[in-house]
Write a protein that holds these residues in place. Structure first.
Motif, PDB file in Angstrom:
ATOM      1  N   MET A   1      60.423  23.525  -0.533  1.00  0.00           N
ATOM      2  CA  MET A   1      60.030  24.801   0.009  1.00  0.00           C
ATOM      3  C   MET A   1      60.693  25.535   1.176  1.00  0.00           C
ATOM      4  O   MET A   1      60.513  26.710   1.440  1.00  0.00           O
TER       5      MET A   1
ATOM      6  N   ARG B   1      64.692  27.630  -0.197  1.00  0.00           N
ATOM      7  CA  ARG B   1      64.125  28.705  -1.270  1.00  0.00           C
ATOM      8  C   ARG B   1      65.577  29.425  -1.531  1.00  0.00           C
ATOM      9  O   ARG B   1      65.809  30.662  -1.278  1.00  0.00           O
TER      10      ARG B   1
ATOM     11  N   ASN C   1      57.265  34.401  -7.858  1.00  0.00           N
ATOM     12  CA  ASN C   1      57.966  33.292  -7.586  1.00  0.00           C
ATOM     13  C   ASN C   1      57.434  32.086  -8.097  1.00  0.00           C
ATOM     14  O   ASN C   1      57.882  30.773  -7.885  1.00  0.00           O
TER      15      ASN C   1
END
Length: 365
Positions: free
Chosen positions: A206, A209, A83
């Motif tokens: 974050m 996602r 990722n």
């Protein structure tokens, strides 16, 4: 057949701020303060400096394509290495995004008055960039959502925005995202993330996602590694896998990677940088307001100063240069009547204010 495509010939290249040496030569000065490029006035992370010194002796070896840095970032942010993407600054990754995902008929959608790099990169690919007006010196997410067309492939959002320093909130982003089709890729450019992260209304990407969101961050700002050129990003492994097909195989350099790995663990330097900036930003904003100016409330490490006209902005810029103070003109950003001032050390901020008062006195008389 022309060697250079017309859309490349028509480009206005990105122009970085003037360097200290340039201004010294131009005006015959011995001391110049640079408050133009949003650099960390405390210098680079000490741990990063030590790591770079150790790495230099192995510079005859090729780097490993960012493997160590990707591994470190994955552990720090609790994601898989698949990722994570790394590159030569966040702009380097942005360039790879443009090359990977855009085709000739696609369009990029963003705001007026945001980072000019996305426009240069997209137009350099021959892709149309559409913009919507700002609202209160920031992104109007509702208007951007309404402007999505069948050709929209990428939406670029900078949060905090460069060069105005504003943010959009968690609620605004969540409302916006509900109107974005899955086929549209959202770039969340968080180059100034660390400065805004303490704001409870700030939407740390974050926490979002989603499969069509790419986060971009950098070591250039709060970690003081602007000259090293190392950035990183997070996204779904499908997107990262395709980005890694396009990126240069040995990007970033071994020295840059070593700096990034060390800097991300330099929590003391990170804390000092954030605290120093918060104090300087508050003091600088208050002093500018006391001069009768109207700086925009900033969540970054700079202040946007809107002025009455492009002519006035240009005169202040040139007069400050003559006194050895470099700030940033913003014509390329679509904001010709504004200046951007980086938060410096307390001494640099005071010198800037002293010179600004001298410059303003005859202009406002």
């Amino acid at each position: 057949m022309k060697l250079v495509p017309p859309y490349v010939e028509a480009l206005e290249p990105y122009e970085a701020g003037l360097s200290i040496d340039e201004v010294k030569r131009r005006f015959g000065l011995t001391r110049v303060i640079k408050l133009a490029s949003n650099e960390n006035p405390l210098g680079p992370s000490p741990r990063a400096v030590d790591a770079m010194r150790e790495c230099i002796s192995s510079s005859h070896r090729y780097p490993n394509g960012g493997y160590d840095l990707r591994q470190t970032l994955a552990a720090r942010f609790a994601v898989r290495m698949e990722n994570v993407v790394v590159g030569s600054g966040s702009e380097g990754i942005m360039s790879n995004i443009i090359r990977t995902f855009l085709t000739d008929d696609d369009e990029v959608l963003t705001s007026e008055g945001t980072f000019v790099g996305i426009k240069v990169l997209s137009r350099g690919r021959g892709v149309l960039v559409r913009t919507v007006p700002m609202k209160n010196w920031g992104f109007d997410l509702r208007a951007i959502a309404q402007a999505i067309s069948d050709k929209t492939k990428i939406i670029y959002l900078a949060n905090p925005n460069n060069p105005t320093g504003t943010i959009f909130t968690r609620q605004e982003f969540e409302d916006f995202f509900r109107h974005v089709p899955e086929r549209v890729l959202i770039i969340l450019d968080e180059a100034y993330f660390e400065y805004a992260a303490g704001n409870p209304r700030y939407p740390d990407s974050m926490n979002y996602r989603y499969d069509n969101v790419i986060t971009l961050r950098t070591f250039s700002k709060v970690y003081g590694l602007a000259g090293v050129r190392v950035g990183y990003g997070f996204a779904h492994e499908y997107l990262i896998g395709n980005l890694n097909k396009i990126k240069l195989p040995f990007e970033p350099s071994a020295v840059a990677q070593a700096a990034g790995v060390a800097a991300i663990d330099d929590q003391d330097f990170l804390r000092r940088s954030i605290e120093s900036n918060a104090q300087g930003l508050q003091a600088l904003t208050a002093e500018l307001e006391a001069l009768g100016l109207h700086p925009v409330a900033s969540q970054a490490n700079f202040v946007y100063l809107p002025l009455e006209s492009a002519d006035l902005a240009g005169r202040i810029f040139e007069d400050l240069l003559a006194q050895g103070v470099i700030v940033r003109r913003l014509s390329a950003f679509g904001l010709p009547a504004g200046l951007r001032v980086t938060v410096g050390t307390p001494e640099e901020n005071q010198e800037f204010l002293r010179c600004l008062k001298q410059v303003l006195s005859p202009l406002t008389a």
